[in-house]
Structure formats: structure tokens, C-alpha cells
Motif scaffolding. Structure first.
Motif, mmCIF file in Angstrom:
data_model
loop_
_atom_site.group_PDB
_atom_site.id
_atom_site.type_symbol
_atom_site.label_atom_id
_atom_site.label_comp_id
_atom_site.label_asym_id
_atom_site.label_seq_id
_atom_site.Cartn_x
_atom_site.Cartn_y
_atom_site.Cartn_z
ATOM 1 N N ARG A 138 49.197 53.108 48.393
ATOM 2 C CA ARG A 138 47.609 53.571 49.138
ATOM 3 C C ARG A 138 46.687 52.411 48.878
ATOM 4 O O ARG A 138 45.824 52.297 49.738
ATOM 5 N N VAL A 139 46.907 51.517 47.886
ATOM 6 C CA VAL A 139 45.885 50.417 47.645
ATOM 7 C C VAL A 139 46.339 49.122 48.221
ATOM 8 O O VAL A 139 45.826 48.143 47.760
ATOM 9 N N LYS A 140 47.562 49.209 48.828
ATOM 10 C CA LYS A 140 48.228 47.851 48.952
ATOM 11 C C LYS A 140 47.531 46.879 49.934
ATOM 12 O O LYS A 140 47.684 45.585 49.810
ATOM 13 N N ASN A 141 46.726 47.320 50.704
ATOM 14 C CA ASN A 141 45.844 46.540 51.689
ATOM 15 C C ASN A 141 44.678 45.834 50.921
ATOM 16 O O ASN A 141 44.211 44.924 51.662
ATOM 17 N N PHE A 142 44.194 46.314 49.853
ATOM 18 C CA PHE A 142 43.298 45.441 49.278
ATOM 19 C C PHE A 142 43.453 45.356 47.688
ATOM 20 O O PHE A 142 42.496 44.796 46.909
ATOM 21 N N ALA A 143 44.559 45.736 47.290
ATOM 22 C CA ALA A 143 44.924 45.483 45.704
ATOM 23 C C ALA A 143 46.529 45.109 45.447
ATOM 24 O O ALA A 143 47.091 45.887 46.131
ATOM 25 N N VAL A 144 46.765 44.305 44.542
ATOM 26 C CA VAL A 144 48.023 44.281 44.019
ATOM 27 C C VAL A 144 48.190 44.684 42.701
ATOM 28 O O VAL A 144 47.190 44.059 41.835
ATOM 29 N N ILE A 145 49.146 45.378 42.258
ATOM 30 C CA ILE A 145 49.105 45.968 41.173
ATOM 31 C C ILE A 145 50.510 45.162 40.241
ATOM 32 O O ILE A 145 51.593 45.018 40.572
ATOM 33 N N TYR A 146 50.053 44.715 38.909
ATOM 34 C CA TYR A 146 51.162 44.099 38.081
ATOM 35 C C TYR A 146 50.880 44.584 36.668
ATOM 36 O O TYR A 146 50.067 45.301 36.261
ATOM 37 N N LEU A 147 52.182 44.465 36.182
ATOM 38 C CA LEU A 147 52.153 44.958 34.624
ATOM 39 C C LEU A 147 52.617 43.781 33.869
ATOM 40 O O LEU A 147 53.329 42.781 34.182
ATOM 41 N N TRP B 253 52.317 31.641 32.844
ATOM 42 C CA TRP B 253 52.542 30.928 34.111
ATOM 43 C C TRP B 253 52.522 32.209 35.215
ATOM 44 O O TRP B 253 51.685 31.821 36.004
ATOM 45 N N HIS B 254 53.174 33.259 35.089
ATOM 46 C CA HIS B 254 53.323 34.278 35.953
ATOM 47 C C HIS B 254 51.879 35.039 36.153
ATOM 48 O O HIS B 254 51.491 35.111 37.332
ATOM 49 N N VAL B 255 51.277 35.151 35.182
ATOM 50 C CA VAL B 255 50.027 35.922 35.012
ATOM 51 C C VAL B 255 48.962 34.933 35.775
ATOM 52 O O VAL B 255 48.404 35.320 36.621
ATOM 53 N N ASP B 256 49.061 33.684 35.298
ATOM 54 C CA ASP B 256 48.003 32.682 36.082
ATOM 55 C C ASP B 256 48.494 32.404 37.477
ATOM 56 O O ASP B 256 47.186 32.846 38.256
ATOM 57 N N GLN B 257 49.659 32.494 37.962
ATOM 58 C CA GLN B 257 49.605 32.386 39.358
ATOM 59 C C GLN B 257 49.476 33.817 40.168
ATOM 60 O O GLN B 257 49.071 33.786 41.369
ATOM 61 N N ALA B 258 49.641 34.829 39.691
ATOM 62 C CA ALA B 258 49.302 36.113 39.991
ATOM 63 C C ALA B 258 47.633 36.036 40.342
ATOM 64 O O ALA B 258 47.217 36.572 41.475
ATOM 65 N N ILE B 259 46.707 35.533 39.642
ATOM 66 C CA ILE B 259 45.727 35.729 39.540
ATOM 67 C C ILE B 259 45.092 34.605 40.357
ATOM 68 O O ILE B 259 44.002 34.718 41.210
ATOM 69 N N LEU B 260 45.743 33.319 40.585
ATOM 70 C CA LEU B 260 45.317 32.130 41.262
ATOM 71 C C LEU B 260 45.782 32.356 42.645
ATOM 72 O O LEU B 260 44.872 31.667 43.687
ATOM 73 N N SER B 261 46.790 32.904 42.843
ATOM 74 C CA SER B 261 47.583 32.933 44.175
ATOM 75 C C SER B 261 46.933 33.922 45.186
ATOM 76 O O SER B 261 47.018 33.810 46.462
ATOM 77 N N GLU B 262 46.387 35.024 44.705
ATOM 78 C CA GLU B 262 45.975 36.160 45.641
ATOM 79 C C GLU B 262 44.548 35.733 46.098
ATOM 80 O O GLU B 262 43.686 35.856 45.373
ATOM 81 N N GLU B 263 44.549 35.423 47.465
ATOM 82 C CA GLU B 263 43.090 35.255 48.124
ATOM 83 C C GLU B 263 42.439 36.514 48.682
ATOM 84 O O GLU B 263 41.240 36.093 48.837
ATOM 85 N N GLU B 264 43.197 37.473 49.045
ATOM 86 C CA GLU B 264 42.365 38.494 49.905
ATOM 87 C C GLU B 264 42.415 39.904 49.230
ATOM 88 O O GLU B 264 41.523 40.425 49.455
#
Length: 154
Positions: free
Chosen positions: A52-61, A13-24
Motif C-alpha cells: 500500500r505504501v510502495k509508491n511513496f515509501a520503501v521498507i527495509y529491515l 554499506w547496504h544501509v548507506d546505499q538504501a538511504i543514499l540511492s532512493e531519490e523519490e
């Protein structure tokens, strides 16, 4: 330290939410085992570039033992895999390896990883589902990618 500081996706569910909820921003997920030496090395680099990438990317493990739901769907058979998503769409990148779905080796160079993430993000913003890596990582470095593609097509 990267494995400790970067956010972990604890369930499917957390993986799905990370992928679904990020719009930008581009969603970057490292799939693997948190205790694996390759994952630890890659997590360190991901941690170092996260700011350095926080304005255009979010990183998860995501630990594939803890969350096995995507192992078959995404063919997560390698020790370490990085996948990219933008607005609920899987983003592909041609690294010159023949596998455009994911990055499945450890990158040691911070700037190279930043360049890859930025290239995928820019392509995604333009509506592309497949981009070409800014650095040719093909296994035959003495052959340009186009020549290699022609040679393998025959």
C-alpha cells in the motif's frame, strides 16, 4: 513472515546505499533483532502495508547484531526502532513522546502506520525535516499535546 519477505540490509554499506540511492520515496528502516518478538510483530505489520505504501515509501529491515555500525550513531538501544530517511536526510516526527528521532514502540494498527509514513513523506516533499504525527501518541492522553508542552516547559 514479514521478517522473511521484506528486504534485509546485510551490511553498513547496504544501509548507506538504501538511504543514499532512493531519490523519490521515503526510506523506512526497522532496526532491531530479527528474532525479537517485538520486531517480529512490527515486521508483520510492515509487510502487510508494504504494498500500500510502495509508491511513496520503501521498507527495509536491519538486524542491529549483524550490522552494529549504526547502534551508537542512531542510539539504537530499544528492542525495536523505526527510522525514516528522505534523499539522504534523516526525517524526524513529533509523536508527542519527546523523542522525535525515531519510532521505538510496536504499532499494531496498519492505518496508523500508513498515516505516519504518508505524513512524513508529504512533509519531506515540502522540505520539512520535522513533521507532527497525525495521531498524538503522547503518554498523557488526557492532555492535548500543546498543553503538555506548556506544562513541561515551566
Amino acid at each position: 513472515m514479514g521478517s522473511i519477505v521484506l528486504p534485509h540490509l546485510q551490511t553498513a554499506w547496504h544501509v548507506d546505499q538504501a538511504i543514499l540511492s532512493e531519490e523519490e520515496r521515503l526510506v523506512v528502516i526497522r532496526f532491531g533483532r530479527d528474532h525479537d518478538p517485538d520486531c517480529i510483530r512490527q515486521d508483520e505489520l510492515l509487510y502487510k502495508i508494504a504494498e500500500r505504501v510502495k509508491n511513496f515509501a520503501v521498507i527495509y529491515l536491519c538486524d542491529v547484531d549483524q550490522v552494529p555500525d549504526f547502534n551508537q550513531m542512531y542510539e539504537l538501544y530499544d528492542r525495536m526502532t523505526i527510522m525514516f530517511f528522505y534523499r539522504n536526510k534523516h526525517m524526524m516526527c513529533d509523536f508527542g513522546t519527546g523523542n522525535n528521532n525515531k519510532l521505538n514502540w510496536v504499532l499494531e494498527d496498519k492505518q496508523e502506520l500508513i498515516d505516519i509514513i504518508e505524513t512524513i513523506y508529504k512533509g519531506a516533499k515540502k522540505g520539512r525535516g520535522l513533521v507532527v504525527s497525525p495521531k498524538d501518541t503522547d503518554t498523557e492522553p488526557h492532555l492535548p499535546r500543546r498543553m503538555l508542552a506548556l506544562a513541561t516547559a515551566n
